[in-house]
Design a protein around this motif. Sequence first.
Motif, PDB file in Angstrom:
ATOM      1  N   LYS A 171      16.407  -2.562  -4.547  1.00 11.88           N
ATOM      2  CA  LYS A 171      15.735  -3.794  -4.159  1.00 11.88           C
ATOM      3  C   LYS A 171      15.328  -3.732  -2.698  1.00 11.88           C
ATOM      4  O   LYS A 171      15.822  -2.914  -1.920  1.00 11.88           O
ATOM      5  CB  LYS A 171      16.650  -4.988  -4.407  1.00 11.88           C
ATOM      6  CG  LYS A 171      17.875  -5.046  -3.517  1.00 11.88           C
ATOM      7  CD  LYS A 171      18.697  -6.300  -3.818  1.00 11.88           C
ATOM      8  CE  LYS A 171      19.902  -6.393  -2.888  1.00 11.88           C
ATOM      9  NZ  LYS A 171      20.700  -7.610  -3.138  1.00 11.88           N
ATOM     10  N   LYS A 172      14.422  -4.625  -2.316  1.00  9.37           N
ATOM     11  CA  LYS A 172      13.914  -4.647  -0.950  1.00  9.37           C
ATOM     12  C   LYS A 172      15.031  -4.961   0.037  1.00  9.37           C
ATOM     13  O   LYS A 172      15.936  -5.730  -0.248  1.00  9.37           O
ATOM     14  CB  LYS A 172      12.814  -5.703  -0.801  1.00  9.37           C
ATOM     15  CG  LYS A 172      11.559  -5.425  -1.598  1.00  9.37           C
ATOM     16  CD  LYS A 172      10.495  -6.469  -1.318  1.00  9.37           C
ATOM     17  CE  LYS A 172      10.943  -7.852  -1.777  1.00  9.37           C
ATOM     18  NZ  LYS A 172       9.874  -8.854  -1.584  1.00  9.37           N
ATOM     19  N   ASN A 208       8.166  -8.215   7.463  1.00  7.70           N
ATOM     20  CA  ASN A 208       8.628  -8.834   6.222  1.00  7.70           C
ATOM     21  C   ASN A 208       7.598  -8.835   5.105  1.00  7.70           C
ATOM     22  O   ASN A 208       7.944  -9.082   3.951  1.00  7.70           O
ATOM     23  CB  ASN A 208       9.093 -10.265   6.495  1.00  7.70           C
ATOM     24  CG  ASN A 208      10.430 -10.298   7.204  1.00  7.70           C
ATOM     25  OD1 ASN A 208      11.126  -9.285   7.286  1.00  7.70           O
ATOM     26  ND2 ASN A 208      10.795 -11.445   7.744  1.00  7.70           N
ATOM     27  N   ALA A 209       6.333  -8.590   5.443  1.00  7.16           N
ATOM     28  CA  ALA A 209       5.311  -8.513   4.395  1.00  7.16           C
ATOM     29  C   ALA A 209       4.994  -7.065   4.028  1.00  7.16           C
ATOM     30  O   ALA A 209       3.989  -6.794   3.381  1.00  7.16           O
ATOM     31  CB  ALA A 209       4.045  -9.246   4.833  1.00  7.16           C
ATOM     32  N   SER A 210       5.858  -6.146   4.452  1.00  9.14           N
ATOM     33  CA  SER A 210       5.715  -4.753   4.032  1.00  9.14           C
ATOM     34  C   SER A 210       6.891  -4.392   3.131  1.00  9.14           C
ATOM     35  O   SER A 210       7.893  -5.104   3.079  1.00  9.14           O
ATOM     36  CB  SER A 210       5.670  -3.802   5.234  1.00  9.14           C
ATOM     37  OG  SER A 210       6.943  -3.700   5.845  1.00  9.14           O
ATOM     38  N   ASP A 211       6.750  -3.280   2.412  1.00  8.80           N
ATOM     39  CA  ASP A 211       7.753  -2.871   1.425  1.00  8.80           C
ATOM     40  C   ASP A 211       8.612  -1.749   1.982  1.00  8.80           C
ATOM     41  O   ASP A 211       8.104  -0.695   2.365  1.00  8.80           O
ATOM     42  CB  ASP A 211       7.035  -2.401   0.152  1.00  8.80           C
ATOM     43  CG  ASP A 211       8.003  -1.952  -0.927  1.00  8.80           C
ATOM     44  OD1 ASP A 211       8.556  -2.821  -1.616  1.00  8.80           O
ATOM     45  OD2 ASP A 211       8.211  -0.729  -1.055  1.00  8.80           O
ATOM     46  N   THR A 212       9.934  -1.967   2.038  1.00  8.44           N
ATOM     47  CA  THR A 212      10.868  -0.952   2.538  1.00  8.44           C
ATOM     48  C   THR A 212      12.096  -0.936   1.636  1.00  8.44           C
ATOM     49  O   THR A 212      12.720  -1.979   1.424  1.00  8.44           O
ATOM     50  CB  THR A 212      11.308  -1.265   3.982  1.00  8.44           C
ATOM     51  OG1 THR A 212      10.184  -1.650   4.764  1.00  8.44           O
ATOM     52  CG2 THR A 212      11.975  -0.053   4.607  1.00  8.44           C
ATOM     53  N   ALA A 225      -0.502  -3.494   9.061  1.00 10.95           N
ATOM     54  CA  ALA A 225      -0.796  -2.253   9.778  1.00 10.95           C
ATOM     55  C   ALA A 225       0.144  -1.129   9.361  1.00 10.95           C
ATOM     56  O   ALA A 225      -0.287   0.013   9.149  1.00 10.95           O
ATOM     57  CB  ALA A 225      -0.720  -2.489  11.284  1.00 10.95           C
ATOM     58  N   ILE A 226       1.448  -1.415   9.232  1.00  6.51           N
ATOM     59  CA  ILE A 226       2.386  -0.354   8.867  1.00  6.51           C
ATOM     60  C   ILE A 226       2.195   0.073   7.417  1.00  6.51           C
ATOM     61  O   ILE A 226       2.451   1.231   7.054  1.00  6.51           O
ATOM     62  CB  ILE A 226       3.861  -0.778   9.124  1.00  6.51           C
ATOM     63  CG1 ILE A 226       4.779   0.462   9.102  1.00  6.51           C
ATOM     64  CG2 ILE A 226       4.329  -1.819   8.126  1.00  6.51           C
ATOM     65  CD1 ILE A 226       4.439   1.523  10.116  1.00  6.51           C
ATOM     66  N   LYS A 270      17.637   8.484  -0.216  1.00  8.55           N
ATOM     67  CA  LYS A 270      16.784   8.281   0.948  1.00  8.55           C
ATOM     68  C   LYS A 270      16.800   6.791   1.310  1.00  8.55           C
ATOM     69  O   LYS A 270      16.951   5.936   0.438  1.00  8.55           O
ATOM     70  CB  LYS A 270      15.343   8.715   0.660  1.00  8.55           C
ATOM     71  CG  LYS A 270      15.198  10.180   0.243  1.00  8.55           C
ATOM     72  CD  LYS A 270      15.479  11.127   1.395  1.00  8.55           C
ATOM     73  CE  LYS A 270      15.287  12.580   0.991  1.00  8.55           C
ATOM     74  NZ  LYS A 270      15.488  13.514   2.133  1.00  8.55           N
ATOM     75  N   CYS A 271      16.633   6.495   2.599  1.00  7.03           N
ATOM     76  CA  CYS A 271      16.681   5.088   3.010  1.00  7.03           C
ATOM     77  C   CYS A 271      15.542   4.765   3.972  1.00  7.03           C
ATOM     78  O   CYS A 271      14.950   5.658   4.585  1.00  7.03           O
ATOM     79  CB  CYS A 271      18.028   4.759   3.658  1.00  7.03           C
ATOM     80  SG  CYS A 271      18.398   5.687   5.165  1.00  7.03           S
ATOM     81  N   PHE A 272      15.256   3.462   4.071  1.00  2.32           N
ATOM     82  CA  PHE A 272      14.221   2.934   4.971  1.00  2.32           C
ATOM     83  C   PHE A 272      12.840   3.501   4.643  1.00  2.32           C
ATOM     84  O   PHE A 272      12.048   3.798   5.545  1.00  2.32           O
ATOM     85  CB  PHE A 272      14.553   3.232   6.439  1.00  2.32           C
ATOM     86  CG  PHE A 272      15.944   2.874   6.854  1.00  2.32           C
ATOM     87  CD1 PHE A 272      16.557   1.709   6.410  1.00  2.32           C
ATOM     88  CD2 PHE A 272      16.660   3.715   7.701  1.00  2.32           C
ATOM     89  CE1 PHE A 272      17.850   1.382   6.792  1.00  2.32           C
ATOM     90  CE2 PHE A 272      17.952   3.395   8.096  1.00  2.32           C
ATOM     91  CZ  PHE A 272      18.545   2.225   7.637  1.00  2.32           C
TER      92      PHE A 272
END
Length: 396
Positions: free
Chosen positions: A212-213, A220-224, A85-86, A157-159
């Motif tokens: 890196k992630k 945990n299944a999204s990319d940040t 969803a995110i 930039k972060c997150f």
Amino acid sequence: MLDHRLDHEYEDLRRTVEQFANDVIAPKIGDFYEAGEFPYEIVKEMGRMGLFGLPFPEEYGGMGGDYFALGLALEELARVDSSVAITLEAAVSLGAMPIYRFGTEEQKREWLPKLTSGEMLGAFGLTEPEGGTDAGATRTTARYDAETDEWVINGTKCFITNSGTDITGLVTVTALTEPITRSSEDGGEPSPSREISSIIVPTGTPGFQVSKKYSKVGWNASDTRELSFTDCRVPAANLLGARGRGYAQFLRILDEGRIAIAALSTGLAQGCVDQSLAYAGTRRAFGRPIGANQVIQFKLADMEMRAHTARLAWRDAASRLLHDEPFKKEAAIAKLYASEAAVDNAREATQVHGGYGFMNEFPVARFWRDSKILEIGEGTSEVQRMLIARELGMTY
């Protein structure tokens, strides 16, 4: 008479996404989540369904829908998994929407067809390591080089969600383009201000580094990831909207995004109800289903109440947005209430499941891990209360 029921087009969309979430996402997402892997095959199917193009016109490859349709899709996805969803929320409201809202016609035609199809993901580089909630405290700079007609970007930039996948195509970055001085609104002495602008940075641009992630508690299944820019040069034509309007742009994007996060939070809250209701009917203790105990019934009743109220809140804010009515306060209320409802429901769902709620193979464990960030991202709960108070006129 006021009717809160969905019309047939919205209901068809809701049912379609519900079925997709149950049939495609639910059986697979646990493995991606525990491995910390991005679910490319699921995202590709979402693209084929047109979910990334829901609120955009057909001329740019969209589905010709609206923000309400996006909210419905986000709620149904989050009932099963919030990482997926995110990914959709960030790709649409943070990745593509700034270009649609503020971009030139050339920028829209260059980027939107790929973004709305899901072939490419976009990201929004706002938050900085020393900024956090104070989004206006931007330190990333963009210097205009007149000789080459380019912006030269430096900063961190972060997150940033969706910023480092194999299909990420761009990041829109907010940067300080020139310190300026403006007179204060009350007519007093001039007060220092800063000119913040938004600039499109394509992935692969020299000087643009993706870290890196992160190791995260949830999603945990999204990319940040964290992003850094070192003398990163992009054409002057990559400026998004008018120079110096970056701050106003991201305030508008965040207002809209809070509706989307509220819808996502509502989905997680409802997913907790779904899972707990099913478990309470099958788990037996002391010779009968635990759902026969009034204490469990009351927990489920409170959880359903929170999810129902959160749904009404985000739909009200979305309706105001679609009718070009003021919606800042309602979006803040929806985001605040729905995110706290998600956290409360996740905690109670874990309690209903007992020891099994602490095991990662049960969805409620994933919901519990995913819920907390909803009280932080797109403005913390404290910021939402501040915004609501301001909208009430409490500016003394």
